[in-house]
Design a protein around this motif. Structure first.
Motif, PDB file in Angstrom:
ATOM      1  N   GLN A 112       1.035   4.164  -2.932  1.00  0.00           N
ATOM      2  CA  GLN A 112       0.721   5.563  -2.634  1.00  0.00           C
ATOM      3  C   GLN A 112       1.842   6.478  -3.104  1.00  0.00           C
ATOM      4  O   GLN A 112       1.584   7.550  -3.675  1.00  0.00           O
ATOM      5  N   ARG A 130       0.809  -1.228   0.000  1.00  0.00           N
ATOM      6  CA  ARG A 130       0.000   0.000   0.000  1.00  0.00           C
ATOM      7  C   ARG A 130       0.842   1.279   0.000  1.00  0.00           C
ATOM      8  O   ARG A 130       0.548   2.227  -0.734  1.00  0.00           O
ATOM      9  N   ASP A 131       1.881   1.333   0.825  1.00  0.00           N
ATOM     10  CA  ASP A 131       2.685   2.563   0.903  1.00  0.00           C
ATOM     11  C   ASP A 131       3.439   2.817  -0.395  1.00  0.00           C
ATOM     12  O   ASP A 131       3.574   3.968  -0.827  1.00  0.00           O
ATOM     13  N   LYS A 138      -3.640   4.831  -2.225  1.00  0.00           N
ATOM     14  CA  LYS A 138      -3.428   3.793  -1.224  1.00  0.00           C
ATOM     15  C   LYS A 138      -4.731   3.037  -1.046  1.00  0.00           C
ATOM     16  O   LYS A 138      -5.729   3.593  -0.575  1.00  0.00           O
TER      17      LYS A 138
END
Length: 380
Positions: free
Chosen positions: A298, A294-295, A304
Protein backbone atom coordinates in the motif's frame (compact mmCIF):
# COMPACT_ATOMS: atom_id res chain seq x y z
CA UNK A 1 23.16 10.58 9.19
CA UNK A 2 20.21 12.36 7.60
CA UNK A 3 17.89 10.16 5.52
CA UNK A 4 18.01 10.46 1.74
CA UNK A 5 14.59 11.36 0.34
CA UNK A 6 13.19 8.92 -2.22
CA UNK A 7 10.00 9.23 -4.22
CA UNK A 8 7.38 6.49 -4.24
CA UNK A 9 7.96 6.05 -7.97
CA UNK A 10 11.68 5.38 -7.45
CA UNK A 11 10.96 3.09 -4.48
CA UNK A 12 8.56 1.09 -6.66
CA UNK A 13 11.14 0.72 -9.43
CA UNK A 14 13.74 -0.47 -6.94
CA UNK A 15 11.36 -3.03 -5.38
CA UNK A 16 10.14 -4.32 -8.75
CA UNK A 17 13.72 -4.79 -9.90
CA UNK A 18 14.65 -6.54 -6.66
CA UNK A 19 11.68 -8.88 -7.19
CA UNK A 20 12.74 -9.38 -10.83
CA UNK A 21 9.30 -8.39 -12.14
CA UNK A 22 10.60 -5.67 -14.44
CA UNK A 23 12.24 -7.82 -17.13
CA UNK A 24 11.01 -10.73 -19.27
CA UNK A 25 13.45 -13.53 -18.31
CA UNK A 26 15.40 -12.35 -15.26
CA UNK A 27 16.58 -15.84 -14.27
CA UNK A 28 16.98 -17.33 -17.72
CA UNK A 29 15.26 -20.59 -18.63
CA UNK A 30 15.09 -24.22 -17.59
CA UNK A 31 16.13 -25.98 -14.41
CA UNK A 32 18.83 -23.50 -13.50
CA UNK A 33 16.33 -20.65 -13.65
CA UNK A 34 14.08 -22.25 -11.01
CA UNK A 35 16.97 -22.92 -8.65
CA UNK A 36 18.31 -19.40 -9.12
CA UNK A 37 14.88 -17.85 -8.56
CA UNK A 38 14.39 -19.65 -5.24
CA UNK A 39 17.90 -18.72 -4.12
CA UNK A 40 17.31 -15.08 -5.06
CA UNK A 41 13.85 -14.78 -3.47
CA UNK A 42 14.95 -16.57 -0.29
CA UNK A 43 11.81 -18.71 -0.23
CA UNK A 44 8.74 -19.50 -2.34
CA UNK A 45 5.53 -19.96 -0.36
CA UNK A 46 3.47 -23.16 -0.58
CA UNK A 47 -0.30 -23.14 -0.15
CA UNK A 48 -3.07 -25.70 -0.59
CA UNK A 49 -5.64 -23.50 -2.39
CA UNK A 50 -6.01 -24.78 -5.95
CA UNK A 51 -8.94 -22.97 -7.58
CA UNK A 52 -6.16 -21.95 -9.97
CA UNK A 53 -2.54 -23.13 -10.06
CA UNK A 54 -1.09 -23.41 -6.57
CA UNK A 55 0.88 -20.40 -5.45
CA UNK A 56 4.39 -21.92 -5.44
CA UNK A 57 4.08 -22.68 -9.16
CA UNK A 58 2.34 -19.35 -9.81
CA UNK A 59 5.08 -17.30 -8.12
CA UNK A 60 7.78 -19.00 -10.19
CA UNK A 61 5.75 -18.71 -13.41
CA UNK A 62 5.49 -14.95 -12.87
CA UNK A 63 9.29 -14.70 -13.11
CA UNK A 64 10.13 -17.60 -15.44
CA UNK A 65 7.96 -17.46 -18.60
CA UNK A 66 8.72 -21.05 -19.66
CA UNK A 67 8.45 -22.48 -16.13
CA UNK A 68 7.42 -26.13 -15.83
CA UNK A 69 6.18 -27.81 -12.63
CA UNK A 70 8.34 -30.87 -13.24
CA UNK A 71 11.45 -28.77 -12.73
CA UNK A 72 10.49 -27.94 -9.15
CA UNK A 73 9.81 -31.62 -8.50
CA UNK A 74 13.23 -32.50 -9.95
CA UNK A 75 15.26 -30.07 -7.87
CA UNK A 76 13.42 -31.12 -4.70
CA UNK A 77 13.45 -34.89 -5.15
CA UNK A 78 16.33 -35.68 -7.52
CA UNK A 79 18.85 -32.87 -7.26
CA UNK A 80 17.79 -32.22 -3.65
CA UNK A 81 18.87 -28.59 -3.93
CA UNK A 82 15.74 -27.22 -2.24
CA UNK A 83 13.87 -28.29 0.88
CA UNK A 84 10.60 -27.40 2.56
CA UNK A 85 10.36 -25.62 5.88
CA UNK A 86 8.60 -22.77 7.68
CA UNK A 87 9.58 -19.18 6.87
CA UNK A 88 6.46 -17.08 7.52
CA UNK A 89 4.55 -20.06 6.06
CA UNK A 90 5.51 -23.41 4.58
CA UNK A 91 7.89 -22.68 1.71
CA UNK A 92 10.56 -23.98 -0.63
CA UNK A 93 14.03 -22.84 0.46
CA UNK A 94 17.45 -23.38 -1.11
CA UNK A 95 19.45 -26.15 0.57
CA UNK A 96 22.32 -23.66 0.91
CA UNK A 97 20.18 -21.94 3.55
CA UNK A 98 19.44 -25.08 5.58
CA UNK A 99 21.83 -24.03 8.33
CA UNK A 100 19.70 -20.96 9.04
CA UNK A 101 16.81 -23.23 10.07
CA UNK A 102 18.69 -25.81 12.14
CA UNK A 103 18.44 -23.84 15.39
CA UNK A 104 14.71 -23.49 14.85
CA UNK A 105 14.38 -27.25 14.28
CA UNK A 106 16.34 -28.09 17.41
CA UNK A 107 14.43 -25.58 19.50
CA UNK A 108 11.22 -27.15 18.23
CA UNK A 109 12.34 -30.55 19.51
CA UNK A 110 12.61 -29.07 23.00
CA UNK A 111 9.45 -26.96 22.82
CA UNK A 112 7.09 -27.65 19.89
CA UNK A 113 5.28 -24.55 18.65
CA UNK A 114 4.42 -25.19 15.00
CA UNK A 115 2.18 -28.20 15.37
CA UNK A 116 -0.04 -28.31 18.44
CA UNK A 117 -1.89 -31.54 17.74
CA UNK A 118 -1.23 -33.89 20.67
CA UNK A 119 1.29 -36.55 19.68
CA UNK A 120 2.15 -39.33 22.09
CA UNK A 121 5.79 -40.37 22.45
CA UNK A 122 4.75 -43.86 21.40
CA UNK A 123 3.18 -42.67 18.11
CA UNK A 124 6.17 -40.44 17.42
CA UNK A 125 8.71 -43.23 17.93
CA UNK A 126 6.59 -45.66 15.90
CA UNK A 127 6.37 -43.37 12.87
CA UNK A 128 10.05 -42.41 12.90
CA UNK A 129 10.94 -46.11 13.20
CA UNK A 130 8.72 -46.91 10.19
CA UNK A 131 10.58 -44.37 8.06
CA UNK A 132 13.97 -45.55 9.30
CA UNK A 133 13.24 -49.21 8.65
CA UNK A 134 11.02 -49.07 5.56
CA UNK A 135 12.17 -45.95 3.72
CA UNK A 136 10.16 -42.94 2.50
CA UNK A 137 6.44 -43.00 3.28
CA UNK A 138 3.29 -40.95 2.77
CA UNK A 139 0.41 -40.78 5.19
CA UNK A 140 -1.49 -43.09 2.82
CA UNK A 141 1.07 -45.83 3.48
CA UNK A 142 0.06 -45.99 7.15
CA UNK A 143 -3.04 -48.15 7.38
CA UNK A 144 -3.08 -49.27 11.00
CA UNK A 145 -4.10 -45.99 12.63
CA UNK A 146 -7.01 -45.95 15.05
CA UNK A 147 -8.81 -42.75 14.10
CA UNK A 148 -9.36 -40.12 16.78
CA UNK A 149 -11.53 -37.03 17.05
CA UNK A 150 -10.00 -33.82 15.69
CA UNK A 151 -8.66 -31.44 18.31
CA UNK A 152 -9.03 -28.43 16.00
CA UNK A 153 -9.94 -27.65 12.39
CA UNK A 154 -6.55 -28.30 10.79
CA UNK A 155 -5.74 -31.42 12.79
CA UNK A 156 -5.88 -34.94 11.39
CA UNK A 157 -7.87 -37.88 12.66
CA UNK A 158 -4.80 -40.04 12.03
CA UNK A 159 -2.33 -39.94 14.94
CA UNK A 160 0.43 -40.91 12.50
CA UNK A 161 -0.07 -37.74 10.49
CA UNK A 162 0.46 -35.59 13.56
CA UNK A 163 3.55 -37.62 14.41
CA UNK A 164 4.97 -37.25 10.90
CA UNK A 165 4.40 -33.50 10.91
CA UNK A 166 5.97 -33.15 14.35
CA UNK A 167 9.01 -35.06 13.10
CA UNK A 168 9.10 -32.70 10.11
CA UNK A 169 9.10 -29.56 12.28
CA UNK A 170 11.77 -31.17 14.43
CA UNK A 171 13.93 -31.67 11.33
CA UNK A 172 14.11 -35.43 11.87
CA UNK A 173 12.29 -36.10 8.59
CA UNK A 174 12.04 -33.95 5.50
CA UNK A 175 9.59 -33.84 2.61
CA UNK A 176 11.49 -35.74 -0.05
CA UNK A 177 8.78 -35.55 -2.70
CA UNK A 178 5.49 -33.78 -3.27
CA UNK A 179 2.80 -35.00 -5.65
CA UNK A 180 0.18 -32.28 -5.65
CA UNK A 181 -0.22 -31.82 -1.90
CA UNK A 182 0.61 -35.44 -1.02
CA UNK A 183 3.92 -35.39 0.82
CA UNK A 184 6.50 -38.16 1.03
CA UNK A 185 8.61 -38.14 4.18
CA UNK A 186 12.18 -39.44 4.50
CA UNK A 187 14.84 -39.19 7.19
CA UNK A 188 16.52 -35.83 6.62
CA UNK A 189 20.12 -37.01 6.73
CA UNK A 190 19.39 -40.03 4.54
CA UNK A 191 17.53 -37.96 1.94
CA UNK A 192 20.41 -35.52 1.56
CA UNK A 193 23.10 -38.17 1.96
CA UNK A 194 24.69 -36.45 4.95
CA UNK A 195 27.22 -38.28 7.08
CA UNK A 196 27.42 -35.07 9.12
CA UNK A 197 24.79 -32.33 9.39
CA UNK A 198 25.56 -28.73 8.40
CA UNK A 199 26.82 -26.47 11.16
CA UNK A 200 23.88 -24.44 12.54
CA UNK A 201 24.05 -20.70 11.97
CA UNK A 202 24.43 -18.51 15.05
CA UNK A 203 21.63 -16.18 16.05
CA UNK A 204 23.68 -13.22 14.75
CA UNK A 205 24.19 -14.98 11.40
CA UNK A 206 20.46 -15.69 11.19
CA UNK A 207 19.60 -12.02 11.78
CA UNK A 208 22.24 -10.85 9.30
CA UNK A 209 20.78 -13.26 6.76
CA UNK A 210 17.28 -11.85 7.32
CA UNK A 211 18.63 -8.38 6.53
CA UNK A 212 20.61 -9.58 3.50
CA UNK A 213 17.63 -11.43 2.00
CA UNK A 214 15.36 -8.43 2.54
CA UNK A 215 17.86 -6.09 0.88
CA UNK A 216 18.25 -8.47 -2.06
CA UNK A 217 14.51 -8.98 -2.60
CA UNK A 218 13.14 -5.57 -1.58
CA UNK A 219 15.91 -3.09 -2.32
CA UNK A 220 14.65 -0.63 0.30
CA UNK A 221 13.80 -2.21 3.66
CA UNK A 222 12.12 -1.40 6.95
CA UNK A 223 12.21 -3.27 10.24
CA UNK A 224 8.75 -4.66 9.51
CA UNK A 225 9.67 -5.83 6.02
CA UNK A 226 12.80 -7.58 7.32
CA UNK A 227 11.17 -9.34 10.26
CA UNK A 228 8.08 -10.52 8.39
CA UNK A 229 9.24 -14.12 8.87
CA UNK A 230 10.07 -13.66 12.57
CA UNK A 231 8.36 -11.40 15.15
CA UNK A 232 9.86 -9.62 18.18
CA UNK A 233 13.14 -8.60 16.60
CA UNK A 234 12.80 -4.81 16.54
CA UNK A 235 15.62 -3.99 18.95
CA UNK A 236 18.10 -6.50 17.58
CA UNK A 237 17.50 -5.59 13.94
CA UNK A 238 17.65 -1.85 14.68
CA UNK A 239 21.08 -2.25 16.27
CA UNK A 240 22.37 -4.30 13.34
CA UNK A 241 21.04 -1.82 10.78
CA UNK A 242 22.52 1.13 12.65
CA UNK A 243 25.83 -0.71 12.73
CA UNK A 244 25.72 -1.11 8.96
CA UNK A 245 24.99 2.61 8.60
CA UNK A 246 28.03 3.44 10.75
CA UNK A 247 30.16 1.17 8.56
CA UNK A 248 28.73 2.95 5.49
CA UNK A 249 27.20 -0.28 4.19
CA UNK A 250 23.68 1.18 4.30
CA UNK A 251 22.08 4.61 4.22
CA UNK A 252 18.81 5.68 5.85
CA UNK A 253 16.03 6.51 3.40
CA UNK A 254 12.92 8.66 3.78
CA UNK A 255 10.35 7.14 1.44
CA UNK A 256 7.70 9.56 0.24
CA UNK A 257 4.53 9.14 2.30
CA UNK A 258 6.13 6.82 4.87
CA UNK A 259 5.93 9.31 7.73
CA UNK A 260 7.97 8.14 10.69
CA UNK A 261 8.49 4.62 9.31
CA UNK A 262 12.25 4.24 8.84
CA UNK A 263 13.79 2.63 5.77
CA UNK A 264 17.32 1.67 4.75
CA UNK A 265 19.10 0.67 1.56
CA UNK A 266 22.58 0.25 0.13
CA UNK A 267 23.94 3.47 -1.36
CA UNK A 268 24.65 1.71 -4.66
CA UNK A 269 20.97 0.75 -4.92
CA UNK A 270 20.02 4.43 -5.13
CA UNK A 271 22.94 5.22 -7.43
CA UNK A 272 22.03 2.41 -9.85
CA UNK A 273 18.34 3.24 -10.02
CA UNK A 274 16.76 0.87 -12.56
CA UNK A 275 15.92 2.52 -15.85
CA UNK A 276 12.25 2.49 -16.88
CA UNK A 277 11.63 -0.55 -19.07
CA UNK A 278 8.89 -1.77 -21.35
CA UNK A 279 5.86 -2.31 -19.18
CA UNK A 280 5.27 -5.96 -18.38
CA UNK A 281 1.93 -7.41 -17.30
CA UNK A 282 1.72 -9.88 -14.42
CA UNK A 283 -1.33 -11.58 -12.94
CA UNK A 284 0.11 -12.18 -9.48
CA UNK A 285 -0.68 -14.66 -6.75
CA UNK A 286 -2.09 -13.18 -3.51
CA UNK A 287 0.90 -14.88 -1.87
CA UNK A 288 3.47 -13.30 -4.18
CA UNK A 289 6.26 -11.55 -2.24
CA UNK A 290 5.27 -8.25 -3.87
CA UNK A 291 1.71 -8.52 -2.53
CA UNK A 292 1.96 -10.51 0.69
CA UNK A 293 3.16 -7.63 2.90
CA UNK A 294 -0.06 -5.66 2.52
CA UNK A 295 0.98 -2.44 4.29
CA UNK A 296 4.25 -2.22 2.37
CA UNK A 297 2.46 -2.72 -0.95
CA UNK A 298 0.00 0.00 0.00
CA UNK A 299 2.83 2.43 0.84
CA UNK A 300 4.83 1.78 -2.33
CA UNK A 301 1.99 1.18 -4.81
CA UNK A 302 -1.10 2.70 -3.22
CA UNK A 303 -2.71 -0.75 -3.32
CA UNK A 304 -3.56 -3.08 -0.44
CA UNK A 305 -4.72 -6.51 -1.50
CA UNK A 306 -7.89 -7.86 0.05
CA UNK A 307 -7.68 -11.63 0.56
CA UNK A 308 -11.21 -13.02 0.82
CA UNK A 309 -10.84 -16.80 0.77
CA UNK A 310 -12.01 -16.95 4.38
CA UNK A 311 -14.69 -14.26 4.04
CA UNK A 312 -18.34 -15.41 3.73
CA UNK A 313 -19.38 -15.42 0.07
CA UNK A 314 -22.05 -12.75 0.46
CA UNK A 315 -19.52 -10.37 2.05
CA UNK A 316 -16.78 -10.65 -0.56
CA UNK A 317 -15.94 -7.59 -2.61
CA UNK A 318 -13.66 -9.10 -5.26
CA UNK A 319 -13.95 -12.90 -4.96
CA UNK A 320 -12.72 -16.02 -3.24
CA UNK A 321 -9.20 -15.98 -4.72
CA UNK A 322 -8.97 -12.65 -6.53
CA UNK A 323 -5.64 -11.89 -8.20
CA UNK A 324 -4.01 -8.45 -8.50
CA UNK A 325 -2.90 -7.43 -11.98
CA UNK A 326 0.36 -5.47 -12.23
CA UNK A 327 1.03 -3.49 -15.40
CA UNK A 328 4.41 -1.82 -15.31
CA UNK A 329 4.58 -0.32 -11.82
CA UNK A 330 0.82 0.06 -11.29
CA UNK A 331 -1.86 -2.30 -10.04
CA UNK A 332 -4.57 -1.79 -12.64
CA UNK A 333 -7.16 -4.51 -11.99
CA UNK A 334 -8.27 -7.39 -9.80
CA UNK A 335 -9.52 -10.55 -11.49
CA UNK A 336 -11.14 -13.53 -9.81
CA UNK A 337 -10.19 -16.60 -11.83
CA UNK A 338 -11.17 -20.23 -11.46
CA UNK A 339 -9.82 -23.20 -13.40
CA UNK A 340 -12.52 -25.32 -15.03
CA UNK A 341 -10.28 -28.33 -15.47
CA UNK A 342 -12.94 -30.49 -17.10
CA UNK A 343 -13.63 -27.91 -19.80
CA UNK A 344 -9.94 -26.92 -19.91
CA UNK A 345 -10.48 -23.21 -19.56
CA UNK A 346 -9.82 -20.45 -17.07
CA UNK A 347 -13.07 -18.78 -16.06
CA UNK A 348 -13.18 -15.06 -15.25
CA UNK A 349 -15.64 -14.87 -12.37
CA UNK A 350 -15.21 -11.13 -11.84
CA UNK A 351 -13.10 -8.23 -13.11
CA UNK A 352 -12.61 -5.01 -11.17
CA UNK A 353 -10.67 -2.01 -12.44
CA UNK A 354 -8.52 -0.09 -9.98
CA UNK A 355 -7.83 2.84 -12.28
CA UNK A 356 -8.99 4.06 -15.65
CA UNK A 357 -10.12 1.22 -17.87
CA UNK A 358 -9.21 1.20 -21.54
CA UNK A 359 -9.56 -1.20 -24.44
CA UNK A 360 -5.81 -1.43 -24.98
CA UNK A 361 -5.19 -2.15 -21.30
CA UNK A 362 -7.86 -4.83 -21.26
CA UNK A 363 -6.29 -6.49 -24.30
CA UNK A 364 -2.89 -6.54 -22.60
CA UNK A 365 -4.35 -8.18 -19.50
CA UNK A 366 -6.32 -10.65 -21.62
CA UNK A 367 -3.11 -11.62 -23.43
CA UNK A 368 -1.48 -12.38 -20.09
CA UNK A 369 -4.56 -14.25 -18.91
CA UNK A 370 -4.40 -16.48 -21.99
CA UNK A 371 -0.71 -17.13 -21.36
CA UNK A 372 -1.50 -18.05 -17.77
CA UNK A 373 -4.37 -20.25 -18.95
CA UNK A 374 -2.01 -22.14 -21.26
CA UNK A 375 0.36 -22.75 -18.38
CA UNK A 376 -2.44 -23.51 -15.92
CA UNK A 377 -4.09 -26.15 -18.08
CA UNK A 378 -1.11 -27.35 -20.07
CA UNK A 379 -0.22 -31.01 -19.84
CA UNK A 380 2.76 -31.93 -17.67
Amino acid sequence: MSPISTSRADARRIWLHAQRLDEPEPFGAGQGAVQTAIEHLGYVQIDTINVIERCHHHILFSRIPNYRRAILHHIQSVEKSVFEYWTHALAYVSISDFRFYLRQMRQHRRKPVRWNQAVTPRDYRRVVRMVRENGPITIRDIEDDVLVEKEFLWASRKPSKGALQLAFWNGVVTISERTGMLKTYELTDRHFGWSAWPEPATERQILDNLIDVALRTQGIVSIDSIRCTRPNLVGQLTRLLEGRVRRKELVPVAVEGAGSLKHWTAAETLEALPEPRDELTHILSPFDPLVRQRDRTQLFFGYKHLFEAYVPKDKRKYGYFALPVLVGDRFEAIVDLKADRAARRLVVQSWHWLGNASKSLRLRIEDERHRFETFQLGAE
